[in-house]
Design a protein around this motif. Structure first.
Motif, PDB file in Angstrom:
ATOM      1  N   GLY A 122       0.788  -1.230   0.000  1.00  0.00           N
ATOM      2  CA  GLY A 122       0.000   0.000   0.000  1.00  0.00           C
ATOM      3  C   GLY A 122       0.815   1.272   0.000  1.00  0.00           C
ATOM      4  N   GLY A 123       2.131   1.157   0.180  1.00  0.00           N
ATOM      5  CA  GLY A 123       2.987   2.327   0.138  1.00  0.00           C
ATOM      6  C   GLY A 123       3.050   3.115   1.435  1.00  0.00           C
ATOM      7  N   TYR A 124       2.212   2.760   2.402  1.00  0.00           N
ATOM      8  CA  TYR A 124       2.170   3.490   3.667  1.00  0.00           C
ATOM      9  C   TYR A 124       2.834   2.681   4.774  1.00  0.00           C
ATOM     10  N   GLU A 125       3.032   3.323   5.886  1.00  0.00           N
ATOM     11  CA  GLU A 125       3.624   2.677   7.054  1.00  0.00           C
ATOM     12  C   GLU A 125       2.577   1.787   7.720  1.00  0.00           C
ATOM     13  N   THR A 126       2.922   0.516   7.922  1.00  0.00           N
ATOM     14  CA  THR A 126       2.008  -0.419   8.579  1.00  0.00           C
ATOM     15  C   THR A 126       2.162  -0.348  10.099  1.00  0.00           C
ATOM     16  N   ALA A 127       1.253  -1.002  10.796  1.00  0.00           N
ATOM     17  CA  ALA A 127       1.332  -1.073  12.257  1.00  0.00           C
ATOM     18  C   ALA A 127       2.643  -1.708  12.695  1.00  0.00           C
ATOM     19  N   GLU A 128       3.073  -2.747  12.010  1.00  0.00           N
ATOM     20  CA  GLU A 128       4.326  -3.424  12.372  1.00  0.00           C
ATOM     21  C   GLU A 128       5.516  -2.495  12.212  1.00  0.00           C
ATOM     22  N   MET A 129       5.519  -1.681  11.186  1.00  0.00           N
ATOM     23  CA  MET A 129       6.601  -0.708  10.979  1.00  0.00           C
ATOM     24  C   MET A 129       6.608   0.329  12.099  1.00  0.00           C
ATOM     25  N   MET A 130       5.415   0.796  12.477  1.00  0.00           N
ATOM     26  CA  MET A 130       5.325   1.759  13.579  1.00  0.00           C
ATOM     27  C   MET A 130       5.859   1.142  14.865  1.00  0.00           C
ATOM     28  N   LYS A 131       5.480  -0.093  15.135  1.00  0.00           N
ATOM     29  CA  LYS A 131       5.945  -0.770  16.350  1.00  0.00           C
ATOM     30  C   LYS A 131       7.465  -0.850  16.391  1.00  0.00           C
ATOM     31  N   ARG A 132       8.060  -1.232  15.282  1.00  0.00           N
ATOM     32  CA  ARG A 132       9.525  -1.364  15.251  1.00  0.00           C
ATOM     33  C   ARG A 132      10.209  -0.043  15.575  1.00  0.00           C
ATOM     34  N   ARG A 133       9.748   1.040  14.983  1.00  0.00           N
ATOM     35  CA  ARG A 133      10.427   2.317  15.240  1.00  0.00           C
ATOM     36  C   ARG A 133      10.159   2.825  16.653  1.00  0.00           C
ATOM     37  N   VAL A 134       8.958   2.600  17.183  1.00  0.00           N
ATOM     38  CA  VAL A 134       8.650   3.041  18.547  1.00  0.00           C
ATOM     39  C   VAL A 134       9.407   2.191  19.564  1.00  0.00           C
ATOM     40  N   PHE A 135       9.449   0.887  19.371  1.00  0.00           N
ATOM     41  CA  PHE A 135      10.172   0.035  20.317  1.00  0.00           C
ATOM     42  C   PHE A 135      11.663   0.354  20.314  1.00  0.00           C
ATOM     43  N   ALA A 136      12.207   0.758  19.166  1.00  0.00           N
ATOM     44  CA  ALA A 136      13.615   1.183  19.122  1.00  0.00           C
ATOM     45  C   ALA A 136      13.837   2.407  20.003  1.00  0.00           C
ATOM     46  N   VAL A 137      12.856   3.288  20.077  1.00  0.00           N
ATOM     47  CA  VAL A 137      12.944   4.446  20.979  1.00  0.00           C
ATOM     48  C   VAL A 137      12.819   3.984  22.423  1.00  0.00           C
ATOM     49  N   LEU A 138      11.816   3.168  22.716  1.00  0.00           N
ATOM     50  CA  LEU A 138      11.596   2.718  24.095  1.00  0.00           C
ATOM     51  C   LEU A 138      12.821   1.988  24.643  1.00  0.00           C
ATOM     52  N   ASP A 139      13.502   1.223  23.792  1.00  0.00           N
ATOM     53  CA  ASP A 139      14.701   0.487  24.221  1.00  0.00           C
ATOM     54  C   ASP A 139      15.748   1.411  24.841  1.00  0.00           C
ATOM     55  N   LYS A 140      15.795   2.658  24.417  1.00  0.00           N
ATOM     56  CA  LYS A 140      16.768   3.619  24.946  1.00  0.00           C
ATOM     57  C   LYS A 140      16.470   4.037  26.387  1.00  0.00           C
ATOM     58  N   TYR A 141      15.247   3.786  26.844  1.00  0.00           N
ATOM     59  CA  TYR A 141      14.814   4.313  28.141  1.00  0.00           C
ATOM     60  C   TYR A 141      14.442   3.226  29.150  1.00  0.00           C
ATOM     61  N   THR A 142      14.815   2.002  28.887  1.00  0.00           N
ATOM     62  CA  THR A 142      14.461   0.915  29.804  1.00  0.00           C
ATOM     63  C   THR A 142      15.275   0.922  31.089  1.00  0.00           C
ATOM     64  N   ASP A 143      16.228   1.840  31.204  1.00  0.00           N
ATOM     65  CA  ASP A 143      16.955   1.985  32.469  1.00  0.00           C
ATOM     66  C   ASP A 143      16.210   2.928  33.428  1.00  0.00           C
ATOM     67  N   HIS A 144      15.064   3.456  33.007  1.00  0.00           N
ATOM     68  CA  HIS A 144      14.217   4.308  33.853  1.00  0.00           C
ATOM     69  C   HIS A 144      13.038   3.481  34.377  1.00  0.00           C
ATOM     70  N   LYS A 145      12.422   3.959  35.443  1.00  0.00           N
ATOM     71  CA  LYS A 145      11.245   3.271  35.992  1.00  0.00           C
ATOM     72  C   LYS A 145       9.959   3.729  35.324  1.00  0.00           C
ATOM     73  N   ARG A 146       9.814   5.058  35.154  1.00  0.00           N
ATOM     74  CA  ARG A 146       8.583   5.617  34.601  1.00  0.00           C
ATOM     75  C   ARG A 146       8.914   6.770  33.662  1.00  0.00           C
ATOM     76  N   VAL A 147       8.403   6.669  32.425  1.00  0.00           N
ATOM     77  CA  VAL A 147       8.701   7.660  31.396  1.00  0.00           C
ATOM     78  C   VAL A 147       7.392   8.053  30.703  1.00  0.00           C
ATOM     79  N   ILE A 148       7.231   9.340  30.454  1.00  0.00           N
ATOM     80  CA  ILE A 148       6.093   9.848  29.687  1.00  0.00           C
ATOM     81  C   ILE A 148       6.514   9.918  28.222  1.00  0.00           C
ATOM     82  N   VAL A 149       5.654   9.425  27.341  1.00  0.00           N
ATOM     83  CA  VAL A 149       5.892   9.447  25.896  1.00  0.00           C
ATOM     84  C   VAL A 149       4.784  10.282  25.259  1.00  0.00           C
TER      85      VAL A 149
END
Length: 176
Positions: A122-149
């Motif tokens: 379809g040429g657009y970003e799928t849910a799986e693509m969104m998950k991959r990029r968001v989880f890559a961000v979250l991985d940077k902050y797993t040394d914190h207890k609570r983070v606002i996104v």
């Protein structure tokens, strides 16, 4: 495990769209409306008891404006993460598409549950693509207890698997 509190940005001031720098892709720079500002102030009151350590935000104006309000109200630092941007109707070149084409692709995203129609790209970003990029961000902050996104409704809907959230809505997500 880190508790992430995903916040959908406040309501934008759409009266400025199609004006000056806010035309076309500039739409992503729109600030919050007065209602949007109040929505995020109310969100801050709901988040205060969570004792969060940090805010990470999408680079888009509506999210940054929301993050700035939360930062002031909660006395937290902000980090900007480009991986938290809104869903992209053009996954390859990130081109700004005419409204009708972007809407057609968004309708397909919804119709096919975050994926493409069978046997097509379809040429657009799928849910799986969104998950991959968001989880890559979250991985940077797993040394914190609570983070606002601070991010966007479509992103929250497909990454967290929730109904499309209201402006200022908070959804907890435990990760890591």
């Amino acid at each position: 495990m880190t508790e992430f509190y995903f916040v959908r940005h406040g309501q934008i001031d759409s009266s400025l769209s199609d004006y000056g720098i806010y035309r076309g892709r500039g739409y992503n720079m729109l600030p919050l409306s007065k209602t949007g500002i109040e929505q995020i102030r109310e969100t801050a009151k709901r988040l205060e008891p969570k004792s969060c350590e940090l805010i990470v935000s999408s680079p888009f104006g509506r999210a940054l404006n929301s993050a700035a309000i939360l930062s002031k109200e909660l006395s937290l630092d902000i980090r900007i993460e480009s991986g938290l941007h809104e869903w992209q109707p053009d996954k390859e070149d990130f081109e700004f598409l005419p409204y009708e084409e972007a809407q057609r692709r968004f309708d397909q995203l919804r119709r096919y549950g975050g994926d493409y129609p069978p046997d097509t790209d379809g040429g657009y970003e799928t849910a799986e693509m969104m998950k991959r990029r968001v989880f890559a961000v979250l991985d940077k902050y797993t040394d914190h207890k609570r983070v606002i996104v601070v991010c966007h409704g479509t992103l929250m809907q497909y990454v967290l698997g929730i109904p499309h959230p209201e402006n200022g809505e908070v959804s907890e997500f435990v990760y890591g």
